[in-house]
Design a protein around this motif. Structure first.
Motif, PDB file in Angstrom:
ATOM      1  N   GLU A 167      -8.693  -4.375  56.073  1.00 54.27           N
ATOM      2  CA  GLU A 167      -8.763  -2.967  56.496  1.00 54.27           C
ATOM      3  C   GLU A 167      -7.533  -2.201  56.039  1.00 54.27           C
ATOM      4  N   VAL A 168      -6.375  -2.794  56.244  1.00 50.04           N
ATOM      5  CA  VAL A 168      -5.121  -2.143  55.867  1.00 50.04           C
ATOM      6  C   VAL A 168      -5.046  -1.939  54.349  1.00 50.04           C
ATOM      7  N   VAL A 169      -5.403  -2.977  53.589  1.00 48.98           N
ATOM      8  CA  VAL A 169      -5.361  -2.882  52.126  1.00 48.98           C
ATOM      9  C   VAL A 169      -6.307  -1.788  51.632  1.00 48.98           C
ATOM     10  N   ARG A 170      -7.528  -1.755  52.161  1.00 52.25           N
ATOM     11  CA  ARG A 170      -8.512  -0.751  51.737  1.00 52.25           C
ATOM     12  C   ARG A 170      -7.969   0.668  51.948  1.00 52.25           C
ATOM     13  N   LEU A 171      -7.377   0.921  53.107  1.00 50.89           N
ATOM     14  CA  LEU A 171      -6.876   2.263  53.408  1.00 50.89           C
ATOM     15  C   LEU A 171      -5.636   2.582  52.578  1.00 50.89           C
ATOM     16  N   PHE A 172      -4.776   1.590  52.381  1.00 49.86           N
ATOM     17  CA  PHE A 172      -3.566   1.813  51.591  1.00 49.86           C
ATOM     18  C   PHE A 172      -3.909   2.227  50.165  1.00 49.86           C
ATOM     19  N   VAL A 173      -4.858   1.517  49.549  1.00 54.35           N
ATOM     20  CA  VAL A 173      -5.163   1.820  48.146  1.00 54.35           C
ATOM     21  C   VAL A 173      -5.941   3.123  48.005  1.00 54.35           C
TER      22      VAL A 173
END
Length: 221
Positions: A167-173
């Motif tokens: 979830e964090v990676v998806r939002l960060f990118v």
């Protein structure tokens, strides 16, 4: 379309590695095997400059060359395949992270070679790639064969990352800041930062550029 090289001409290779001794060793071996080394680079910036002005048939590059505009290997390889897609690329590395090896293949890298292997074995990799085939050395093949090469979706990444980290990676990118991600997921900024760092550590990525490239080729963006 496969990239085929005339059999009667030596293959022209640009080599890149940030360790001078390794670079010299590979160059000497390949010259002895009958290949033509047309340029060598010690960092990503030199490699890109050579590619812009030196005709070649193939690039052989170390995965990790921290000095330069692409401190993360995955970001560099993604750039090379997007901007010099007509030139086959063999990545040499000691990395054994399955997700990153898979991401390199999904991103279009033509060959993966384990630095632990005898350098003379590079000949097999070069000849395969020049004939338009994909080459993965046996040690790496054993790591990635559990994930079909055609798969470039979130399931490939979920092997390594927890759902919260994904979830964090998806939002960060997607361009969100740590504060924005924390607000959306109702977690503290400290937690978000820790989960992002854990995800990068699991994937063997040292910089944000590599995380963005991993997400791009894994379909997480």
């Amino acid at each position: 379309m496969s990239h085929r090289h005339p059999a009667d001409k030596p293959v022209r290779i640009i080599l890149a590695d940030d360790h001078p001794v390794v670079l010299a060793g590979i160059e000497m071996t390949l010259v002895q095997l009958g290949f033509a080394i047309v340029a060598t680079a010690r960092n990503p910036d030199e490699l890109i400059q050579h590619l812009q002005r030196t005709p070649c048939d193939l690039v052989i590059s170390d995965y990790s060359m921290p000095d330069g505009q692409f401190p993360d290997g995955l970001a560099l390889m993604g750039y090379l395949k997007r901007h010099h897609h007509g030139c086959p690329l063999i990545v040499i590395t000691m990395l054994r992270n399955t997700s990153v090896l898979q991401a390199l293949l999904n991103g279009g890298v033509n060959g993966l070679f384990d630095k632990r292997s005898p350098l003379r074995n590079l000949k097999r990799a070069i000849l395969a790639v020049i004939q338009g085939q994909r080459y993965v050395c046996p040690g790496f093949a054993a790591l990635v064969q559990a994930q079909p090469l055609a798969v470039a979706g979130p399931e490939a990444a979920s092997v390594s990352l927890s759902e919260r980290e994904l979830e964090v990676v998806r939002l960060f990118v997607r361009g969100m800041s740590g504060r924005q991600i924390a607000a959306q997921l109702n977690r503290s900024e400290k937690t978000i930062s820790r989960q992002k760092r854990t995800a990068m550590d699991k994937l063997g990525l040292g910089h944000d550029g590599g995380l963005v490239e991993f997400a791009r080729v894994s379909g997480l963006g």
